[in-house]
Design an enzyme around this catalytic site. Sequence first.
Site, PDB file in Angstrom:
ATOM      1  N   CYS A 101     -11.718   6.584   1.431  1.00 35.70           N
ATOM      2  CA  CYS A 101     -10.592   5.702   1.129  1.00 35.70           C
ATOM      3  C   CYS A 101     -11.231   4.346   0.927  1.00 35.70           C
ATOM      4  CB  CYS A 101      -9.563   5.651   2.251  1.00 35.70           C
ATOM      5  SG  CYS A 101      -8.253   4.469   1.875  1.00 35.70           S
ATOM      6  N   CYS A 129      -8.953   1.377   2.652  1.00 31.46           N
ATOM      7  CA  CYS A 129      -8.785   1.307   4.105  1.00 31.46           C
ATOM      8  C   CYS A 129      -9.292   2.596   4.737  1.00 31.46           C
ATOM      9  CB  CYS A 129      -7.362   0.968   4.516  1.00 31.46           C
ATOM     10  SG  CYS A 129      -6.047   1.806   3.614  1.00 31.46           S
ATOM     11  N   SER A 130      -8.408   3.445   5.224  1.00 30.87           N
ATOM     12  CA  SER A 130      -8.894   4.592   5.967  1.00 30.87           C
ATOM     13  C   SER A 130      -7.950   5.780   5.844  1.00 30.87           C
ATOM     14  CB  SER A 130      -9.058   4.219   7.435  1.00 30.87           C
ATOM     15  OG  SER A 130      -7.813   3.740   7.916  1.00 30.87           O
ATOM     16  N   CYS A 131      -7.270   5.907   4.706  1.00 33.51           N
ATOM     17  CA  CYS A 131      -6.352   7.026   4.517  1.00 33.51           C
ATOM     18  C   CYS A 131      -7.102   8.342   4.722  1.00 33.51           C
ATOM     19  CB  CYS A 131      -5.730   6.980   3.121  1.00 33.51           C
ATOM     20  SG  CYS A 131      -4.719   5.506   2.871  1.00 33.51           S
TER      21      CYS A 131
HETATM   22 FE    FE Z   1      -6.313   3.903   3.229  1.00 34.04          FE
END
Ligand code: FE
Length: 216
Positions: free
Chosen positions: A116, A119-121
């Site tokens: 991602c 961010c951190s999906c």
């Molecule tokens: Fe994300």
Amino acid sequence: MAHDHHDHSHDHHHGHDHPSELSEIELRVRALQSLLVEKGYVDPAALDELVETYETRIGPRNGARVVAKAWSDPAFLEWLRRDASAAIHSLGFTGRQGEHMVAVENSQDEHNLVVCTLCSCYPWPVLGLPPSWYKTPAYRSRAVIDPRGVLRDFGVELPETTRIRVWDSTAEIRYLVIPRRPDGTEGWDEERLAGLVSRDSMIGTALARRPAEMPA
Ligand code: FE
């Protein structure tokens, strides 16, 4: 848990804003954790261990079952290719951060890697909590610029003829890598096969374990 990966500003034009309820929950969890630690009810190290357990063991076990079924059941694999969300849901794995799943299959010609970039999906229902490296700026940028180098850092050396495809997760779409089934596993049942499927092999930063790599 007390990750700070949502502190950056999200780009709404790219659909990267996470559901607001989630932030609410995260805030509550954070507050609760601080309180419990402050009052001496929980040991931060024990909490870290719990998080680690969800990152590496309990969470990814769901994904491993999906992969093992895909390796064993051609009809399920076909369903996974057509509608991964529904196929995964049929095994009971559903929930936030996994509503729209796409399964990407590794082959001799192609290797898939998930990131991602913003961010951190991450596909929570099948992989649990994202590992901390997944959230680092270094991984998020290098996975796109130099995926082969990233794989090398993870100890994965692919033939030059294997193309690497990088999939950028968003709030809408989460990817699950279906690693290649290792040789020497003919006739294995799904439970045994699932033991070969590590979390990282479903992100694409590892291959499935070979039978020889399994603990006795
Ligand atoms: Fe994300």
